[in-house]
Enzyme design. Sequence first.
Site, PDB file in Angstrom:
ATOM      1  N   GLY A  29      15.650  -0.004  -6.730  1.00 22.79           N
ATOM      2  CA  GLY A  29      15.553  -0.165  -5.284  1.00 22.79           C
ATOM      3  C   GLY A  29      16.477  -1.227  -4.732  1.00 22.79           C
ATOM      4  O   GLY A  29      17.177  -1.929  -5.469  1.00 22.79           O
ATOM      5  N   ASP A  84       6.632  -0.857  -2.466  1.00 21.50           N
ATOM      6  CA  ASP A  84       6.611  -0.347  -1.095  1.00 21.50           C
ATOM      7  C   ASP A  84       5.489  -0.997  -0.301  1.00 21.50           C
ATOM      8  O   ASP A  84       5.595  -1.180   0.911  1.00 21.50           O
ATOM      9  CB  ASP A  84       6.460   1.174  -1.106  1.00 21.50           C
ATOM     10  CG  ASP A  84       7.637   1.842  -1.808  1.00 21.50           C
ATOM     11  OD1 ASP A  84       8.777   1.635  -1.355  1.00 21.50           O
ATOM     12  OD2 ASP A  84       7.424   2.541  -2.812  1.00 21.50           O
ATOM     13  N   GLU A 103       9.081   3.442 -13.935  1.00 16.44           N
ATOM     14  CA  GLU A 103       8.680   2.084 -13.568  1.00 16.44           C
ATOM     15  C   GLU A 103       7.331   1.732 -14.176  1.00 16.44           C
ATOM     16  O   GLU A 103       7.132   0.629 -14.694  1.00 16.44           O
ATOM     17  CB  GLU A 103       8.623   1.965 -12.035  1.00 16.44           C
ATOM     18  CG  GLU A 103       9.989   2.010 -11.373  1.00 16.44           C
ATOM     19  CD  GLU A 103       9.941   2.108  -9.868  1.00 16.44           C
ATOM     20  OE1 GLU A 103      10.986   1.910  -9.231  1.00 16.44           O
ATOM     21  OE2 GLU A 103       8.865   2.407  -9.323  1.00 16.44           O
TER      22      GLU A 103
END
Length: 219
Positions: A29, A84, A103
């Site tokens: 990310g 998130d 992940e």
Amino acid sequence: MTQDELKKAVGWAALDYVEDGTIVGVGTGSTVNHFIDALATRKHDIKGAVSSSEASTAKLKALGIEVFDLNSVDEIAVYVDGADEINERLQMIKGGGAALTREKIVAAVARKFVCIVDQSKVVPVLGKFPLPVEVVPMARSHVGRQLVKLGGNPAWREGVVTDNGNWIIDVYGMAIINPPELERQINAIVGVVTNGLFADRAADLALVGTTGGVTTLRP
């Protein structure tokens, strides 16, 4: 400070948790990209990295950091990744970038999980961000029906294929009061690879980028 500046601040702050001579778990990310840039300044101090996505692997290799296959590694000292959403117990929703399965695997192997986020990701109750669920393609409709029974509003993330060759369903409209229980319920649905709740394996600490600097959260 801009949001990207906050992300950069926590990405570089995570470097303090990297131990010399170890293999570092690296997430995926925009915030993690800043951590990878920071990690490159210490690439000669570490053995290398294990990556949770093809995108992160490419960036690590481009910066001269050796990337190991997880199956060849006995232990990861620290795993650094974003989220998130994250709550005060350091339970998270992850998977906006569709890398949730890898992940979760890397996080399970790591001795310490350091989450890096900007202040906008810290929430009292998880669920405003849609919960990603990775599914085997042929099971998409079946899984969607089961997610409705759990109170969610599932939507197929069309056009997205994970690094594992699977699809993503995003579940909207859930206020997740008991993240560990919901994580287990969704993972028990046949056809689900895993879901984006990181509650059974929450972060050990979170570095949060705020306008006043980087703060540290512990459960």
